[in-house]
Scaffold this active site. Sequence first.
Site, PDB file in Angstrom:
ATOM      1  N   GLY A  95      59.708  45.158  43.729  1.00 44.75           N
ATOM      2  CA  GLY A  95      58.473  44.490  44.107  1.00 44.75           C
ATOM      3  C   GLY A  95      57.782  45.069  45.318  1.00 44.75           C
ATOM      4  O   GLY A  95      56.545  45.087  45.386  1.00 44.75           O
ATOM      5  N   HIS A 163      36.143  39.852  37.068  1.00 47.89           N
ATOM      6  CA  HIS A 163      35.245  40.953  36.725  1.00 47.89           C
ATOM      7  C   HIS A 163      35.032  41.921  37.896  1.00 47.89           C
ATOM      8  O   HIS A 163      34.976  41.533  39.053  1.00 47.89           O
ATOM      9  CB  HIS A 163      33.885  40.405  36.274  1.00 47.89           C
TER      10      HIS A 163
END
Length: 242
Positions: A95, A163
């Site tokens: 991670g 977006h």
Amino acid sequence: MTGRDHPPSYNPAMSQESTTQSRRLAIIGTGGLARELHELVEDINAAGTTTTWEIAGWLDGNAATHGTTVHDLPVLGDVDWLQANPDVYVTVGIGAPPTRRRVVERLRGLGHTRFATLIHPTAVIGRRVEIGEGTVICANVTTTTDYRIGQHVLINIMATVAHDDDLHDFVTIAPSAVISGNVTIGEGTDLGTNATVNQGVEIGAWTIVGSGAVVTKSLPANCTAVGAPAKPIKERPEGWHL
């Protein structure tokens, strides 16, 4: 195109092969994230995607683990094992972005370039997007459209990408983080659990954002930021991650 069928490096604009392909895969690491990736791969295989994975086993830098088993799969050795097995794909179950980057650079130094891109069948993936090789997108991640995700990015469970976002290489997004639209996140940044990034914000490279932080304004590179609104509390020298 559905959200379930992804080649090792995924671009929905690219045509995909209609026949099922099976590839061998080694998972680097044996810790919690690596074992979660094993479960993710099993879910991909169970979903009947065009690419399935035969897991060869684990690769771990801790020699004490070599020859043991984890999840009933063998610990094959260190990453040097790949030199005799060049056709095996890898996924890096680590991670921390600095460590993940060092492992990838070591693999590239060995000439190994087969990195699997893994996307959980429950992840919602837009059609007009770019996702780099080696990236992992976990269960119940929701994304929208027109975003770019670089190489070796980790997006953990239930995170949201909107977006026109641009996530650079080696970024880690922790569980349930929310990234609004038009956000840029620099290379190697680590965004904590339940963190929120507001619209239009830019986060510099190799910055750490604490759990639950609310990033309302852009943050510089190489800092640690916490709070709501998030503010830098620590600065690091350039190159600290190397």
